[in-house]
Design a protein around this motif. Structure first.
Motif, PDB file in Angstrom:
ATOM      1  N   UNK A 193      -1.174   4.270  15.873  1.00 10.68           N
ATOM      2  CA  UNK A 193      -1.217   5.574  15.192  1.00 10.68           C
ATOM      3  C   UNK A 193      -0.726   5.467  13.751  1.00 10.68           C
ATOM      4  N   UNK A 194       0.267   4.612  13.508  1.00 12.25           N
ATOM      5  CA  UNK A 194       0.734   4.422  12.131  1.00 12.25           C
ATOM      6  C   UNK A 194      -0.345   3.757  11.283  1.00 12.25           C
ATOM      7  N   UNK A 195      -1.162   2.906  11.906  1.00 10.10           N
ATOM      8  CA  UNK A 195      -2.191   2.180  11.172  1.00 10.10           C
ATOM      9  C   UNK A 195      -3.453   3.010  10.962  1.00 10.10           C
ATOM     10  N   UNK A 196      -3.694   3.966  11.841  1.00  7.46           N
ATOM     11  CA  UNK A 196      -4.946   4.721  11.833  1.00  7.46           C
ATOM     12  C   UNK A 196      -5.289   5.342  10.481  1.00  7.46           C
ATOM     13  N   UNK A 197      -4.325   5.963   9.742  1.00  7.84           N
ATOM     14  CA  UNK A 197      -4.695   6.566   8.446  1.00  7.84           C
ATOM     15  C   UNK A 197      -5.122   5.550   7.391  1.00  7.84           C
ATOM     16  N   UNK A 198      -4.845   4.270   7.623  1.00  5.68           N
ATOM     17  CA  UNK A 198      -5.196   3.250   6.642  1.00  5.68           C
ATOM     18  C   UNK A 198      -6.608   2.718   6.836  1.00  5.68           C
ATOM     19  N   UNK A 199      -7.212   3.045   7.975  1.00  9.54           N
ATOM     20  CA  UNK A 199      -8.546   2.544   8.297  1.00  9.54           C
ATOM     21  C   UNK A 199      -9.548   3.684   8.246  1.00  9.54           C
ATOM     22  N   UNK A 200     -10.806   3.345   8.074  1.00  6.00           N
ATOM     23  CA  UNK A 200     -11.840   4.376   8.004  1.00  6.00           C
ATOM     24  C   UNK A 200     -13.015   4.003   8.895  1.00  6.00           C
ATOM     25  N   UNK A 201     -13.559   5.001   9.559  1.00  5.80           N
ATOM     26  CA  UNK A 201     -14.824   4.858  10.297  1.00  5.80           C
ATOM     27  C   UNK A 201     -14.840   3.659  11.241  1.00  5.80           C
ATOM     28  N   UNK A 202     -13.774   3.540  12.031  1.00 11.92           N
ATOM     29  CA  UNK A 202     -13.708   2.503  13.061  1.00 11.92           C
ATOM     30  C   UNK A 202     -13.697   1.088  12.498  1.00 11.92           C
ATOM     31  N   UNK A 203     -13.477   0.897  11.212  1.00  9.86           N
ATOM     32  CA  UNK A 203     -13.517  -0.455  10.677  1.00  9.86           C
ATOM     33  C   UNK A 203     -12.206  -1.179  10.972  1.00  9.86           C
ATOM     34  N   UNK A 204     -12.289  -2.500  11.048  1.00  9.51           N
ATOM     35  CA  UNK A 204     -11.138  -3.319  11.385  1.00  9.51           C
ATOM     36  C   UNK A 204     -10.656  -4.163  10.217  1.00  9.51           C
ATOM     37  N   UNK A 205     -10.982  -3.731   9.026  1.00  3.12           N
ATOM     38  CA  UNK A 205     -10.483  -4.374   7.809  1.00  3.12           C
ATOM     39  C   UNK A 205     -10.408  -3.321   6.731  1.00  3.12           C
ATOM     40  N   UNK A 206      -9.255  -3.212   6.092  1.00  6.33           N
ATOM     41  CA  UNK A 206      -9.112  -2.278   4.977  1.00  6.33           C
ATOM     42  C   UNK A 206      -8.390  -2.978   3.839  1.00  6.33           C
ATOM     43  N   UNK A 207      -8.836  -2.718   2.613  1.00  4.37           N
ATOM     44  CA  UNK A 207      -8.171  -3.223   1.423  1.00  4.37           C
ATOM     45  C   UNK A 207      -7.738  -2.010   0.607  1.00  4.37           C
ATOM     46  N   UNK A 208      -6.435  -1.839   0.447  1.00  6.67           N
ATOM     47  CA  UNK A 208      -5.887  -0.694  -0.264  1.00  6.67           C
ATOM     48  C   UNK A 208      -5.284  -1.138  -1.584  1.00  6.67           C
ATOM     49  N   UNK A 209      -5.128  -0.191  -2.495  1.00  2.43           N
ATOM     50  CA  UNK A 209      -4.414  -0.445  -3.731  1.00  2.43           C
ATOM     51  C   UNK A 209      -3.427   0.698  -3.912  1.00  2.43           C
ATOM     52  N   UNK A 210      -2.166   0.514  -3.470  1.00  2.00           N
ATOM     53  CA  UNK A 210      -1.218   1.627  -3.434  1.00  2.00           C
ATOM     54  C   UNK A 210      -0.830   2.127  -4.815  1.00  2.00           C
ATOM     55  N   UNK A 211      -0.328   3.366  -4.835  1.00  2.00           N
ATOM     56  CA  UNK A 211       0.021   3.994  -6.105  1.00  2.00           C
ATOM     57  C   UNK A 211       1.181   3.287  -6.795  1.00  2.00           C
ATOM     58  N   UNK A 212       2.157   2.829  -6.020  1.00  2.00           N
ATOM     59  CA  UNK A 212       3.345   2.201  -6.610  1.00  2.00           C
ATOM     60  C   UNK A 212       3.512   0.788  -6.071  1.00  2.00           C
ATOM     61  N   UNK A 233       5.598  -1.412  -7.329  1.00  2.00           N
ATOM     62  CA  UNK A 233       7.032  -1.725  -7.353  1.00  2.00           C
ATOM     63  C   UNK A 233       7.718  -1.270  -6.072  1.00  2.00           C
ATOM     64  N   UNK A 234       7.322  -0.127  -5.538  1.00  2.00           N
ATOM     65  CA  UNK A 234       7.915   0.375  -4.305  1.00  2.00           C
ATOM     66  C   UNK A 234       7.609  -0.561  -3.141  1.00  2.00           C
ATOM     67  N   UNK A 235       6.367  -1.052  -3.050  1.00  2.00           N
ATOM     68  CA  UNK A 235       5.991  -1.934  -1.952  1.00  2.00           C
ATOM     69  C   UNK A 235       6.774  -3.240  -2.029  1.00  2.00           C
ATOM     70  N   UNK A 236       6.909  -3.793  -3.231  1.00  2.00           N
ATOM     71  CA  UNK A 236       7.707  -5.010  -3.395  1.00  2.00           C
ATOM     72  C   UNK A 236       9.147  -4.758  -2.965  1.00  2.00           C
ATOM     73  N   UNK A 237       9.722  -3.649  -3.412  1.00  2.00           N
ATOM     74  CA  UNK A 237      11.094  -3.317  -3.050  1.00  2.00           C
ATOM     75  C   UNK A 237      11.257  -3.182  -1.544  1.00  2.00           C
TER      76      UNK A 237
END
Length: 294
Positions: free
Chosen positions: A118-137, A139-143
């Motif tokens: 369920x935590x992963x579901x919003x990151x995927x679209x249309x039943x696909x099993x691979x997603x490439x995102x580019x987050x807004x921050x 620096x936050x992800x590194x931290x």
């Protein structure tokens, strides 16, 4: 858990496997059993790094901070660049590797748990099993990754792992609501940030679906379908919600009439605006203003 790569660690590299007794504790604890890490790492300038899995027992998140790599999964092959996050759900056969001429530097985490899907579901679209995102921050992800990696120096303190597990959940929920761009199978980005910037620009007027679709070079039908798959709502619904959010702000900070606020948001008919507001907020603009002012 899934086997991690056997890439030979450099002096600055990190590969931390959560020990079995701690995994068991996280599985049982009410604050962590829904989602927790089982392995975390950082591979800087990972020349020669490659991995292929036919069996994938947990979810995997890879964040590229420098260089490039490639990922193949779900009948797609995509180039990964600095700022990209790769999302690979469990059960997805895949392979990935660093580019030879510009090897990537990556943070990564394997995770699982009762609610991890369920935590992963919003990151995927249309039943696909691979997603490439580019987050807004970035620096936050590194931290966040650096804090996650801190658990390797706590003497296996369970409280530290509880904190790390909840930080991981926060990271996933952040990515679910703040990934401004998602890479398509063709390697192009669907730039949500550009779409949302246009919505903000047009907040005081009207905005046609065709204008939004043109921003990302798609037909209005393809755009609408893609947008809803990524965000969970239609673009027009989101634009309307932005307007009502701003209406609430104006009602809170100003003494302007309902008619003036309506016109400020591009509605010449204040009665129509009031009906829209009540439909979304559950009370009329005047009732909202009285409520907020006590």
């Amino acid at each position: 858990m899934s086997t991690t790569s056997q890439w030979p660690l450099s002096r600055d590299g990190i590969r931390f496997i959560v020990p079995e007794f701690m995994v068991h504790a996280l599985t049982e604890h009410p604050l962590t059993k829904d989602c927790y890490p089982v392995a975390i790492g950082y591979y800087p300038y990972a020349f020669g790094h490659r991995m292929a899995r036919q069996q994938h027992q947990d979810h995997l998140l890879i964040f590229c901070t420098d260089g490039e790599g490639t990922v193949e999964a779900d009948n797609a092959s995509l180039t990964i660049q600095a700022g990209d996050i790769v999302v690979l759900p469990k059960g997805t056969p895949h392979q990935y590797q660093a580019k030879v001429d510009r090897p990537w530097s990556i943070y990564w985490v394997h995770f699982t748990g009762e609610l991890s899907n369920q935590f992963l579901e919003p990151l995927l679209t249309a039943q696909q099993n691979l997603a490439i995102l580019n987050p807004a921050s970035h620096a936050k992800i590194v931290s966040d990754f650096e804090i996650l990696l801190g658990v390797r120096q706590t003497g296996y303190n369970q409280r530290s792992f509880i904190h790390a597990s909840n930080l991981l959940k926060q990271m996933l929920s952040y990515l679910g609501s703040n990934h401004p761009a998602i890479k398509t199978r063709q390697g192009a980005y669907f730039d949500l940030s550009a779409v949302h910037a246009l919505m903000q620009e047009k907040l005081h007027g009207q905005l046609a679906l065709e204008e939004l679709a043109e921003k990302v070079n798609l037909s209005k039908y393809h755009f609408s379908s893609k947008y809803k798959a990524i965000t969970g709502q239609s673009p027009i619904q989101h634009f309307l919600h932005l307007k009502m959010e701003h209406a609430c702000f104006l009602l809170d900070i100003s003494g302007n009439s309902i008619k003036t606020i309506s016109q400020n948001l591009g509605y010449d008919d204040s009665y129509y605006f009031s009906r829209l507001f009540k439909k979304i907020m559950g009370l009329s603009p005047s009732e909202y203003r009285q409520l907020k002012r006590g």
